[in-house]
Design an enzyme around this catalytic site. Structure first.
Site, PDB file in Angstrom:
ATOM      1  N   LYS A   1      91.452  73.103  27.996  1.00 26.95           N
ATOM      2  CA  LYS A   1      90.820  74.770  28.235  1.00 26.95           C
ATOM      3  C   LYS A   1      90.953  75.383  27.015  1.00 26.95           C
ATOM      4  CE  LYS A   1      92.457  78.661  28.466  1.00 26.95           C
ATOM      5  NZ  LYS A   1      91.959  79.851  28.183  1.00 26.95           N
TER       6      LYS A   1
ATOM      7  N   CYS B   1      98.067  80.174  11.890  1.00 27.45           N
ATOM      8  CA  CYS B   1      99.653  80.445  12.180  1.00 27.45           C
ATOM      9  C   CYS B   1     100.386  80.261  10.891  1.00 27.45           C
ATOM     10  CB  CYS B   1     100.055  79.380  13.140  1.00 27.45           C
ATOM     11  SG  CYS B   1      99.389  77.609  12.856  1.00 27.45           S
TER      12      CYS B   1
END
Length: 496
Positions: free
Chosen positions: A181, A290
């Site tokens: 996904k 990140c």
């Protein structure tokens, strides 16, 4: 295949075919540079997810029986196909998230290497024989690695395929099947990759599936009881939610989450390199990474000069169309993320920090997603802009007086993903690196990586590791097998 035309209608990829969703809702895909809508994907329903998981579960029955040599060949064929389409995939990535074309194509050029890395790991893998300490003679014991089954993977929008290929390569190498996904902001590149794999390799149907959608689509994947292993890269808050749901199904998880990484500048650092490292740490990729070095810790002895140079470098950064090679910083990936970054800038000033440079939306660029590289000074580590992950081009410069204080500030965060240490004193470099709570520490460099090296975080920055042999181990489990070689089973009630 050339880049698709504007407003292209995309479908899910399930069991080797592109299929329509069982629902009617669709999601627009925009180019952040100018807001152009150039495609749409389905908002996947629970039924769509169940269909993909069922296809992966069915495919696993045969895929798990493939030999190491067969999986090795499959991974190499996928690697070759992605190498042939690296330029196209890089263009798709830029068109989805607005990051620089040279960075996205640079990432795409490494996809094949990542897959070959995992192929090489299983090709050289060895089992383990364990001495059995029992009174029975002739007992033999060995350990083998086995796949979990169906892997459910949810990936973010900042480096979509880079973070997908690492998961996919490790999962397939270990013998798992895969349901993906992608982020609703960047779904098209995953669908195109699925198409390339289908057209140019003989990967069996159902081994790789893609279902697009918003967060509820991902939740349906996480909650599906037939998903045997979960892998997620994204925010720490979403990671906690996924871990909680996975716990109900006792599904193992790999979570690569957020960061508020310190980039520490000591007096002995080569100052120009250190400033470049700060720019690279927070303004490259528009701060949307990140491992961003969003807290720049600077020793008081060099603080003023460092800030002057940092501001000067930030003022020279060229903002513009990320498809153009001369552009150095592109837009924020989408409007809600821009609003989040803008909110944090306002919070920073309201809490007493000072903007030394930037903070505004440029008025000479199209679209609504640009923001200037922003440098805050007069920052205390307790301020919100020093505590929360902003995920944008916002640097919080914090002054420290000695090594002990630098380490204390660096570790005073709920995150622990990465850190940078800038010093020409190598004893100090190792001393500090050893005391920082982070999964990756760079010394006199920042934001580099290698497929053969593990990456992951401490504390709220995640669970498990990706990359390296450790990344492969995340997708397989150990089975211990005992064999009696005597031909006689001892009487359990007979005293000896």
């Amino acid at each position: 295949m050339a880049l698709r035309e504007q407003s292209e209608h995309y479908q899910h990829f399930i069991n080797g075919e592109f299929v329509e969703s069982t629902g009617d809702t669709r999601i627009d895909v925009e180019f952040p540079y100018n807001g152009e809508i150039w495609g749409s994907v389905p908002h996947g329903t629970k039924e769509d997810v169940d269909q993909a998981v069922n296809a992966a579960k069915k495919a696993f029955r045969e895929w798990r029986r493939t030999t190491i040599s067969e999986r090795y060949d499959y991974l190499h064929s996928i690697a070759d196909a992605l190498d042939d389409h690296a330029e196209e995939l890089g263009e798709l990535e830029t068109r989805q998230n607005g990051k620089l074309i040279r960075e996205m194509q640079g990432q795409a050029s490494g996809f094949g290497g990542t897959l070959r890395h995992y192929a090489s790991l299983i090709d050289s893998d060895r089992g383990e024989v364990i001495p059995v300490n029992t009174k029975d003679e002739g007992m033999f014991n060995y350990v083998v690695h086995e796949p979990y089954g169906v892997v459910g993977a949810i990936t973010p929008w900042n480096s979509p395929l880079l973070l997908t290929v690492g998961k996919l390569g490790a999962a397939l190498a270990a013998g798992n099947t895969f349901v993906h996904k992608p982020s609703e902001q960047t779904p098209v590149s995953a669908l195109r990759m699925a198409e390339i794999i289908t057209e140019e390799t003989n990967l069996p149907k159902g081994v790789y599936n893609v279902v697009t959608g918003h967060g509820d689509t991902g939740a349906a994947l996480v909650d599906n009881e037939d998903v045997d292993k979960l892998a997620f890269t994204g925010s720490s808050s979403t990671g906690r939610s996924i871990a909680e749901s996975a716990g109900r199904n006792l599904s193992p998880v790999t979570l690569e989450l957020g960061g508020k990484s310190p980039n520490i500048m000591f007096p002995s650092a080569e100052l120009e390199n250190a400033v470049t490292g700060a720019v690279k740490g927070i303004f490259a990729a528009t701060g949307q990474t990140c491992v961003a070095g969003s807290r720049v810790l600077v020793h008081e002895e060099i603080y003023d000069e460092f800030v002057d140079r940092f501001v000067d470098r930030a003022s020279q950064i060229r903002l513009g169309d990320p498809r153009e090679p001369e552009t150095e910083m592109g837009p924020i990936a989408f409007d809600k993320q821009w609003e989040k970054v803008r909110k944090y800038i306002d919070i920073g000033t309201s809490e007493g920090a000072t903007i030394a440079y930037g903070g505004d939306r440029p008025d000479d660029l199209p679209g609504d997603c640009f923001i200037e590289p922003t440098i805050f000074v007069d920052v205390d580590n307790e301020m919100t802009i020093a505590r929360d992950e902003i995920f944008g081009p916002v640097a919080a410069v914090i002054q420290f007086s000695d090594e002990e204080e630098a380490i204390e500030i660096a570790n005073d965060t709920r995150y622990g993903l990465a850190a940078g240490v800038w010093t020409e004193d190598m004893r100090q470099a190792q001393r500090v690196a050893n005391q920082i709570d982070a999964g990756t520490v760079w010394i006199n460099e920042y934001r580099t990586g290698a497929t053969r090296a593990p990456i992951g975080g401490f504390k709220d920055s995640g669970l498990g590791r990706e990359g390296g042999k450790e990344g492969l181990d995340e997708y397989r489990q150990e089975k211990c097998i005992y064999i009696d070689q005597t031909g006689e089973v001892a009487n359990p009630f007979q005293l000896r």
